[in-house]
Design a protein around this motif. Structure first.
Motif, PDB file in Angstrom:
ATOM      1  N   GLU A  86       0.718  -1.327   0.007  1.00 25.09           N
ATOM      2  CA  GLU A  86      -0.112  -0.143   0.037  1.00 25.09           C
ATOM      3  C   GLU A  86       0.777   1.233   0.103  1.00 25.09           C
ATOM      4  O   GLU A  86       0.451   2.316  -0.848  1.00 25.09           O
ATOM      5  CB  GLU A  86      -0.899   0.144   1.128  1.00 25.09           C
ATOM      6  CG  GLU A  86      -2.014  -0.937   1.097  1.00 25.09           C
ATOM      7  CD  GLU A  86      -1.716  -2.263   1.362  1.00 25.09           C
ATOM      8  OE1 GLU A  86      -0.683  -2.719   1.727  1.00 25.09           O
ATOM      9  OE2 GLU A  86      -2.738  -3.210   1.881  1.00 25.09           O
ATOM     10  N   ARG A  87       1.891   1.320   0.851  1.00 21.30           N
ATOM     11  CA  ARG A  87       2.683   2.441   0.862  1.00 21.30           C
ATOM     12  C   ARG A  87       3.619   2.703  -0.532  1.00 21.30           C
ATOM     13  O   ARG A  87       3.460   4.021  -0.761  1.00 21.30           O
ATOM     14  CB  ARG A  87       3.687   2.421   1.987  1.00 21.30           C
ATOM     15  CG  ARG A  87       2.936   2.486   3.362  1.00 21.30           C
ATOM     16  CD  ARG A  87       4.009   2.239   4.502  1.00 21.30           C
ATOM     17  NE  ARG A  87       4.833   3.549   4.941  1.00 21.30           N
ATOM     18  CZ  ARG A  87       4.426   4.587   5.362  1.00 21.30           C
ATOM     19  NH1 ARG A  87       3.398   4.705   5.755  1.00 21.30           N
ATOM     20  NH2 ARG A  87       5.531   5.430   5.581  1.00 21.30           N
ATOM     21  N   ASN A  88       3.856   1.774  -1.316  1.00 23.97           N
ATOM     22  CA  ASN A  88       4.349   1.795  -2.494  1.00 23.97           C
ATOM     23  C   ASN A  88       3.550   2.315  -3.438  1.00 23.97           C
ATOM     24  O   ASN A  88       3.824   3.258  -4.250  1.00 23.97           O
ATOM     25  CB  ASN A  88       5.035   0.544  -2.786  1.00 23.97           C
ATOM     26  CG  ASN A  88       5.759   0.494  -3.863  1.00 23.97           C
ATOM     27  OD1 ASN A  88       5.573  -0.483  -4.779  1.00 23.97           O
ATOM     28  ND2 ASN A  88       6.727   1.313  -4.237  1.00 23.97           N
ATOM     29  N   GLY A  97      -4.545   2.997  -0.426  1.00 22.16           N
ATOM     30  CA  GLY A  97      -3.286   2.316  -1.402  1.00 22.16           C
ATOM     31  C   GLY A  97      -3.605   1.063  -1.959  1.00 22.16           C
ATOM     32  O   GLY A  97      -2.490   0.268  -2.255  1.00 22.16           O
ATOM     33  N   GLN A 136       0.870   4.428  -2.709  1.00 24.42           N
ATOM     34  CA  GLN A 136       0.787   5.909  -2.542  1.00 24.42           C
ATOM     35  C   GLN A 136       2.017   6.573  -3.054  1.00 24.42           C
ATOM     36  O   GLN A 136       1.743   7.581  -3.449  1.00 24.42           O
ATOM     37  CB  GLN A 136       0.489   5.853  -0.930  1.00 24.42           C
ATOM     38  CG  GLN A 136      -0.825   5.349  -0.488  1.00 24.42           C
ATOM     39  CD  GLN A 136      -0.943   5.265   0.963  1.00 24.42           C
ATOM     40  OE1 GLN A 136      -0.032   5.102   1.692  1.00 24.42           O
ATOM     41  NE2 GLN A 136      -2.117   5.334   1.330  1.00 24.42           N
TER      42      GLN A 136
END
Length: 119
Positions: free
Chosen positions: A43-45, A73, A47
């Motif tokens: 998810e952070r990637n 995300g 985003q």
């Protein structure tokens, strides 16, 4: 001069996006000329990729028309008018299979855009 699509492809690559696919949807979809579809591993990637693309295009003078899904995300949609960028979590991309849905659209070679950047 770089096109909006080239800027988006390079920005996605700089943030670790995988499996980039660009489709020429101009003939089939009246709201954009191209779709760029990329994947992120977590998810952070997803985003970070979407933020990087938006920042690079905004710096180039391309206005973000709409942004959806960033908080989750899993699938972020960025609408820049002429191009729409779909940043998927790998699992969502496999599930929704936009490339299959838009299989009648010609594929735009993004590898050439990345090769020029590496030169």
């Amino acid at each position: 001069m770089l096109t909006d699509l080239q800027i988006a492809v390079r920005a996605a690559d700089n943030k670790g996006a995988t499996a980039p696919v660009a489709l020429d949807v101009a003939e089939l979809f009246g709201f954009a000329d191209a779709f760029l579809i990329v994947s992120g591993s977590v998810e952070r990637n997803v985003q970070a990729i979407s933020d990087g693309i938006e920042e690079a295009l905004n710096e180039a003078g391309v206005r973000t028309v709409r942004r959806e899904g960033r908080e989750g995300g899993r699938w972020v949609l960025l609408d820049f008018g002429d191009i729409m960028v779909h940043v998927f979590h790998e699992e969502e991309r496999e599930f929704y299979q936009l490339e299959r849905l838009w299989h009648d659209s010609p594929v735009i070679n993004v590898s050439e855009m990345l090769e020029v950047a590496a030169s």
